[in-house]
Write a protein that holds these residues in place. Structure first.
Motif, PDB file in Angstrom:
ATOM      1  N   ASN A  22       4.653  34.890  30.766  1.00 29.65           N
ATOM      2  CA  ASN A  22       4.855  35.825  30.098  1.00 29.65           C
ATOM      3  C   ASN A  22       4.593  37.131  28.815  1.00 29.65           C
ATOM      4  OD1 ASN A  22       6.338  32.835  28.443  1.00 29.65           O
ATOM      5  ND2 ASN A  22       4.900  32.316  29.567  1.00 29.65           N
ATOM      6  N   SER A  23       4.599  37.972  29.318  1.00 31.84           N
ATOM      7  CA  SER A  23       3.269  39.177  29.630  1.00 31.84           C
ATOM      8  C   SER A  23       3.987  40.090  28.527  1.00 31.84           C
ATOM      9  CB  SER A  23       3.715  39.097  31.112  1.00 31.84           C
ATOM     10  OG  SER A  23       4.643  40.419  30.937  1.00 31.84           O
ATOM     11  N   PHE A  24       4.669  39.904  27.842  1.00 29.53           N
ATOM     12  CA  PHE A  24       4.476  40.398  26.502  1.00 29.53           C
ATOM     13  C   PHE A  24       4.012  39.554  24.960  1.00 29.53           C
ATOM     14  CE2 PHE A  24       7.348  42.592  22.245  1.00 29.53           C
ATOM     15  CZ  PHE A  24       7.143  43.544  23.359  1.00 29.53           C
ATOM     16  N   HIS A  39       3.392  44.730  19.771  1.00 36.87           N
ATOM     17  CA  HIS A  39       3.537  43.907  20.287  1.00 36.87           C
ATOM     18  C   HIS A  39       3.456  45.006  21.835  1.00 36.87           C
ATOM     19  CE1 HIS A  39       5.532  41.002  17.571  1.00 36.87           C
ATOM     20  NE2 HIS A  39       4.809  41.867  16.533  1.00 36.87           N
ATOM     21  N   PRO A  41       4.212  45.185  26.899  1.00 39.64           N
ATOM     22  CA  PRO A  41       4.054  44.928  28.181  1.00 39.64           C
ATOM     23  C   PRO A  41       2.429  44.573  28.451  1.00 39.64           C
ATOM     24  CG  PRO A  41       4.774  46.806  27.945  1.00 39.64           C
ATOM     25  CD  PRO A  41       4.440  46.239  26.518  1.00 39.64           C
ATOM     26  N   GLY A  56      -2.609  48.057  30.148  1.00 35.34           N
ATOM     27  CA  GLY A  56      -0.875  48.241  29.586  1.00 35.34           C
ATOM     28  C   GLY A  56      -1.449  49.310  28.843  1.00 35.34           C
ATOM     29  N   THR A 125       3.475  49.262  35.593  1.00 36.69           N
ATOM     30  CA  THR A 125       3.499  48.615  35.061  1.00 36.69           C
ATOM     31  C   THR A 125       5.577  49.360  35.175  1.00 36.69           C
ATOM     32  OG1 THR A 125       2.372  49.704  33.459  1.00 36.69           O
ATOM     33  CG2 THR A 125       4.546  48.258  32.245  1.00 36.69           C
ATOM     34  N   TYR A 129       8.118  45.606  36.557  1.00 32.21           N
ATOM     35  CA  TYR A 129       9.662  45.650  35.610  1.00 32.21           C
ATOM     36  C   TYR A 129      10.510  46.267  36.523  1.00 32.21           C
ATOM     37  CZ  TYR A 129       6.320  44.000  32.259  1.00 32.21           C
ATOM     38  OH  TYR A 129       5.245  43.001  31.518  1.00 32.21           O
TER      39      TYR A 129
END
Length: 204
Positions: A22-24, A39, A41, A56, A125, A129
């Motif tokens: 739940n990386s957001f 907000h 990632p 991040g 990053t 994803y």
């Protein structure tokens, strides 16, 4: 975060897995004396520091990063959640509630504004994803785009100083009632309900 003992999740490995899945996250700090949130990632480096490290990046135009240094920052991660009807328990004297999962992480930010360290945050990053895609996009071969991106972001690292988890999954009810809730959630069939049902099965 208010955490009744029945809902406290303290297993660090499970908390780390939650952050990865739940990386957001929601990064909360003070800007000009008022709460400010972004907000983002966020990637977990579980072996860096006693509780792990988050990495991040902010948009450079975002004012939040300019006042982060020296503050204790809160990062909020949320997972599956759903309304729980008292009719599912098939028992008297029960009330509606909301089951949910959340992890709060605290620490101080170290900014990464340029050079190879910032490029590495961006690369990791993208790779994280993109890796599950049939044809992953990479920064390699996209040097012009990468240069523009680097100019427009500010990276950061946050060594985790405190981590707390709240998994509110009907642990305060008998096993029979919990099984009925799991069944009802599965019958609903949406992503949140199914995710919550799985977590309830995994939680004593």
């Amino acid at each position: 975060m208010f955490i009744p003992p029945a809902f406290a999740e303290q297993d660090l490995a499970r908390l780390h897995l939650f952050l990865i899945q739940n990386s957001f996250g929601l990064v909360v700090s003070q800007v000009d004396g008022a709460p400010f949130a972004t907000h983002l990632p966020l990637l977990l480096q579980p072996a860096e520091g006693p509780l792990g490290t988050l990495t991040g990046h902010f948009a450079r135009a975002n004012p939040q990063w300019r006042q982060l240094v020296g503050q204790t920052v809160l990062v909020i991660f949320t997972g599956p959640h759903a309304y729980i009807s008292p009719t599912w328990y098939e028992a008297e004297n029960t009330v509606p509630t909301w089951n949910y999962t959340a992890v709060h992480v605290y620490g101080q930010i170290e900014l990464v504004e340029s050079g190879e360290p910032l490029l590495n945050i961006l690369k990791e990053t993208v790779q994280t994803y993109e890796q599950s895609k049939p044809q992953p996009w990479t920064l390699e071969g996209n040097e012009a785009i990468t240069e523009r991106l680097i100019e427009q972001i500010v990276g950061f690292r946050m060594v985790i100083e405190k981590i707390e988890g709240k998994f509110k999954l009907n642990q305060n009810h008998p096993a029979e009632r919990r099984q009925k809730v799991i069944k009802a959630l599965e019958e609903q069939g949406d992503e949140n309900s199914l995710g919550l049902a799985n977590l309830m099965r995994e939680t004593p």
